[in-house]
Motif scaffolding. Structure first.
Motif, mmCIF file in Angstrom:
data_model
loop_
_atom_site.group_PDB
_atom_site.id
_atom_site.type_symbol
_atom_site.label_atom_id
_atom_site.label_comp_id
_atom_site.label_asym_id
_atom_site.label_seq_id
_atom_site.Cartn_x
_atom_site.Cartn_y
_atom_site.Cartn_z
ATOM 1 N N GLY A 141 0.808 -1.215 0.000
ATOM 2 C CA GLY A 141 0.000 0.000 0.000
ATOM 3 C C GLY A 141 0.835 1.256 0.000
ATOM 4 O O GLY A 141 0.523 2.229 -0.721
ATOM 5 N N VAL A 142 1.908 1.280 0.780
ATOM 6 C CA VAL A 142 2.785 2.452 0.825
ATOM 7 C C VAL A 142 3.454 2.667 -0.517
ATOM 8 O O VAL A 142 3.531 3.801 -1.025
ATOM 9 C CB VAL A 142 3.830 2.305 1.946
ATOM 10 N N GLU A 143 3.946 1.584 -1.122
ATOM 11 C CA GLU A 143 4.619 1.717 -2.414
ATOM 12 C C GLU A 143 3.654 2.240 -3.479
ATOM 13 O O GLU A 143 4.039 3.050 -4.333
ATOM 14 C CB GLU A 143 5.220 0.369 -2.826
ATOM 15 N N SER A 144 2.412 1.793 -3.424
ATOM 16 C CA SER A 144 1.405 2.282 -4.383
ATOM 17 C C SER A 144 1.141 3.768 -4.174
ATOM 18 O O SER A 144 1.026 4.540 -5.143
ATOM 19 C CB SER A 144 0.093 1.490 -4.224
ATOM 20 N N GLU A 145 1.056 4.184 -2.925
ATOM 21 C CA GLU A 145 0.839 5.606 -2.622
ATOM 22 C C GLU A 145 1.982 6.452 -3.159
ATOM 23 O O GLU A 145 1.773 7.529 -3.730
ATOM 24 C CB GLU A 145 0.718 5.810 -1.111
ATOM 25 N N LEU A 146 3.201 5.969 -2.955
ATOM 26 C CA LEU A 146 4.370 6.740 -3.398
ATOM 27 C C LEU A 146 4.406 6.836 -4.920
ATOM 28 O O LEU A 146 4.706 7.893 -5.478
ATOM 29 C CB LEU A 146 5.654 6.090 -2.874
ATOM 30 N N GLN A 147 4.103 5.724 -5.587
ATOM 31 C CA GLN A 147 4.165 5.720 -7.047
ATOM 32 C C GLN A 147 3.074 6.588 -7.663
ATOM 33 O O GLN A 147 3.272 7.224 -8.701
ATOM 34 C CB GLN A 147 4.048 4.283 -7.565
ATOM 35 N N SER A 148 1.912 6.626 -7.037
ATOM 36 C CA SER A 148 0.803 7.415 -7.589
ATOM 37 C C SER A 148 0.781 8.841 -7.061
ATOM 38 O O SER A 148 -0.113 9.611 -7.375
ATOM 39 C CB SER A 148 -0.533 6.732 -7.250
ATOM 40 N N ARG A 149 1.811 9.157 -6.235
ATOM 41 C CA ARG A 149 1.960 10.491 -5.645
ATOM 42 C C ARG A 149 0.748 10.875 -4.779
ATOM 43 O O ARG A 149 0.372 12.049 -4.688
ATOM 44 C CB ARG A 149 2.183 11.549 -6.733
ATOM 45 N N GLN A 150 0.141 9.870 -4.150
ATOM 46 C CA GLN A 150 -0.972 10.150 -3.258
ATOM 47 C C GLN A 150 -0.508 10.326 -1.820
ATOM 48 O O GLN A 150 -1.330 10.577 -0.928
ATOM 49 C CB GLN A 150 -1.988 8.993 -3.316
ATOM 50 N N ALA A 151 0.799 10.185 -1.594
ATOM 51 C CA ALA A 151 1.307 10.264 -0.225
ATOM 52 C C ALA A 151 1.438 11.708 0.264
ATOM 53 O O ALA A 151 1.642 11.941 1.452
ATOM 54 C CB ALA A 151 2.676 9.575 -0.146
#
Length: 344
Positions: A199-209
């Motif tokens: 989940g964290v990696e997905s957030e970082l890649q989609s710039r949702q973090a």
């Protein structure tokens, strides 16, 4: 082939040959054996017994020497049926317990010191398989220690503390480290790295973090430093230099060089040590019994260690030439594994 087919005299002579060889490293002659305590026969009788043992594949005559040395099969017969296991001294036990102290230390540090204790006492190399831990996180933070490095401090729910050093962009503002720590702590507390990694990696890649680029890099380094690949365990090796102490000939040096090459193939060694997790107690892999050591002619003496739930989680042991002092190494490895288990 079983030693049961030999009489007591043959067994005594064979035991004396192996023990003399393990002590000296030299081929053993019939006259030497006939003069040993408890061997009340002539050199000619010893030679006849040696010939029978050689026919059985338990001894071999190297080069043109009149003496004999045990084969890998002979060593296996010796350790399985004739070896008398010794006892550790009080000083040896204290040394192992002292270096394995676990108070306030990470598991990997404890295991690293355990291998150093084993290699120091055995004068061989020591190896330990470190289990991949999936700890539930209580707190995580990033502490700057140099212009381009930071320490990732992770406190687990069980009270253990893990530290890792990561690389950070030079000149990174302290606020970025604080933000990175807060971001991971919010998602990790009460969970494991593996549970939140995707989940964290997905957030970082989609710039949702909602993190800036520098802070994102810190978070990515923090995730990466705790692994997450396919390897289930890592391997720590100590004391390789000990293997060079008693090198006496060019062929000995070549065997040690080959052993160093084998130790570099850590995945193969981990697979071998995984076999020791199938049961309890000390296990020996002698020479060509295993393909990994078929070239170097080495032996591995290992024992699994358990955690507080009495589950086997790793393996520790000693590796060196087949001419190991097995009667001393076996209890040493067994005791170290039990000490680690009590620490856990």
């Amino acid at each position: 082939m079983s030693l049961a087919v030999f009489n007591e005299r043959s067994k005594s002579i064979f035991r004396q040959i192996v023990e003399t060889y393990l002590d000296s490293g030299d081929p053993v002659g019939s006259r030497t054996i006939s003069r040993a305590d408890g061997i009340d026969v002539s050199p000619a009788t010893v030679r006849n017994v040696m010939a029978d043992l050689e026919d059985a594949g338990l001894l071999i005559s190297p080069h043109t020497s009149a003496g004999r040395i045990p084969t890998d099969l002979g060593l296996r017969f010796f350790v399985d049926g004739l070896m008398e296991v010794g006892n550790l001294t009080r000083e040896e036990r204290a040394s192992i317990k002292g270096q394995c102290s676990a108070t306030g230390r990470a598991l990997e540090d404890v295991l690293s010191d355990a291998t150093k204790a084993l290699s120091g006492l055995s004068r061989c190399a020591s190896v330990v398989m470190v289990p991949k831990q999936d700890l539930t996180v209580k707190h995580i933070e990033f502490v700057p220690i140099a212009i381009d490095r930071a320490l990732v401090v992770m406190v687990a729910e069980d009270g253990s503390v893990e530290n890792r050093i990561i690389t950070i962009p030079p000149g990174l503002p302290p606020s970025a480290l604080i933000q990175a720590g807060n971001y991971l702590s919010t998602r990790l507390v009460g969970r494991t790295f593996e549970q939140v990694r995707g989940g964290v990696e997905s957030e970082l890649q989609s710039r949702q973090a909602e993190l800036d680029e520098l802070t994102t890099k810190v978070v990515e380094e923090g995730l990466a430093v705790w692994g997450g690949g396919d390897d289930k365990a890592s391997l720590l090796i100590s004391g390789q230099a000990n293997l060079l102490e008693n090198v006496q000939a060019a062929e000995d040096l070549e065997r040690i060089r080959q052993l160093f090459n084998e130790l570099e193939r850590k995945k193969d060694l981990i697979k071998l040590m995984e076999l020791a997790k199938d049961g309890r107690g000390v296990r020996l892999f002698i020479g060509a019994e295993n393909n990994l050591f078929s070239l170097s002619g080495s032996s591995l003496v290992v024992s699994p260690y358990m955690n507080g739930a009495n589950n086997i989680v790793g393996v520790i042991g000693v590796i060196g030439p087949t001419r190991l002092n097995y009667s001393r190494i076996v209890p040493m490895v067994d005791y170290t594994a039990r000490v680690i288990g009590r620490m856990l």
